[in-house]
Design a protein around this motif. Structure first.
Motif, PDB file in Angstrom:
ATOM      1  N   GLN A  51      -4.543  -1.986   9.065  1.00 40.07           N
ATOM      2  CA  GLN A  51      -3.830  -0.833   8.514  1.00 40.07           C
ATOM      3  C   GLN A  51      -4.190   0.468   9.232  1.00 40.07           C
ATOM      4  N   CYS A  90       1.017  -1.085  -1.615  1.00 42.99           N
ATOM      5  CA  CYS A  90       0.281  -1.175  -0.351  1.00 42.99           C
ATOM      6  C   CYS A  90       0.398   0.167   0.365  1.00 42.99           C
ATOM      7  N   LEU A  91      -0.726   0.666   0.862  1.00 42.29           N
ATOM      8  CA  LEU A  91      -0.710   1.948   1.579  1.00 42.29           C
ATOM      9  C   LEU A  91       0.191   1.890   2.798  1.00 42.29           C
ATOM     10  N   HIS A 132      -5.425  -9.304  -1.496  1.00 46.39           N
ATOM     11  CA  HIS A 132      -4.451  -8.450  -0.809  1.00 46.39           C
ATOM     12  C   HIS A 132      -4.980  -8.062   0.578  1.00 46.39           C
ATOM     13  N   HIS A 136      -3.875  -9.081   4.631  1.00 46.18           N
ATOM     14  CA  HIS A 136      -3.650  -8.166   5.763  1.00 46.18           C
ATOM     15  C   HIS A 136      -4.278  -8.726   7.043  1.00 46.18           C
ATOM     16  N   LEU A 174      -3.011  -0.610  -1.996  1.00 48.76           N
ATOM     17  CA  LEU A 174      -4.086  -1.296  -1.294  1.00 48.76           C
ATOM     18  C   LEU A 174      -3.801  -1.314   0.188  1.00 48.76           C
TER      19      LEU A 174
HETATM   20 NI    NI Z   1      -2.007  -3.263   1.667  1.00 52.87          NI
END
Ligand code: NI
Length: 174
Positions: A51, A90-91, A132, A136, A174
């Motif tokens: 991320q 989700c961010l 979660h 990723h 998240l």
């Molecule tokens: Ni996420």
């Protein structure tokens, strides 16, 4: 310490399977510190390395109240069970929230930032965060876990409206 830029849905790096960390260095620890800063800046309670543009098996998580943040290196789920459905965000997909069914509890093994083994037994929200973030690391996003109808509706909405900008409300992402 710095707040890093969050990669958003559509970025191919979010779809890549990450590489295990073979050596934990000062650079790893600096990255974790930055990821924790970023997680709190974004009001998240978990963040995975892809991320922030780093394709390594590394995540940061807080406890159920988002406190006691820590880095987990090369995490894997070794046992899980039960089933629980709850809303998730989700961010990397700001503004999108949906009910996701996941295991109710998980046992996770990882290394800490000194390379020592870590075992975590989690249930409820904390178990959800771990699953979660682990997704990723395998290039999986929470919308992949929705039923096809809901998933297509969300994808159409993103194509039509784009993602929410950075200043909208994002509780429990998240
Ligand atoms: Ni996420």
């Amino acid at each position: 310490m710095a707040v890093l830029k969050i990669r958003k849905y559509g970025d191919p790096l979010l779809r890549r399977r990450t590489t295990p960390i073979t050596e934990i260095t000062d650079a790893t620890r600096a990255l974790v510190a930055d990821m924790i800063d970023t997680m709190y800046d974004e009001v998240g309670i978990g963040l995975a390395a892809p991320q922030v543009g780093v394709s390594l098996r590394l995540m940061v998580v807080g406890d159920e109240r988002g406190r006691a943040p820590r880095g987990l290196v090369n995490p894997s789920i070794v046992a899980e069970g039960g089933s629980l459905t709850a809303e998730e965000g989700c961010l990397s997909i700001p503004g999108i929230f949906a009910d996701v069914t996941r295991s109710e509890w998980v046992h996770l093994e990882a290394q800490d930032l000194e390379g020592e083994p870590v075992k975590i037994e989690a249930r409820g929200l904390f178990a959800r965060v771990l699953q979660h973030e682990l997704d990723h690391l395998d290039g999986v996003l929470f919308i992949d876990r929705l039923d096809p109808v809901t998933r297509d509706r969300i994808k159409r909405k993103i194509r039509k409206d784009g993602l929410a900008d950075d200043h909208t409300h994002r509780a429990f992402a998240l």
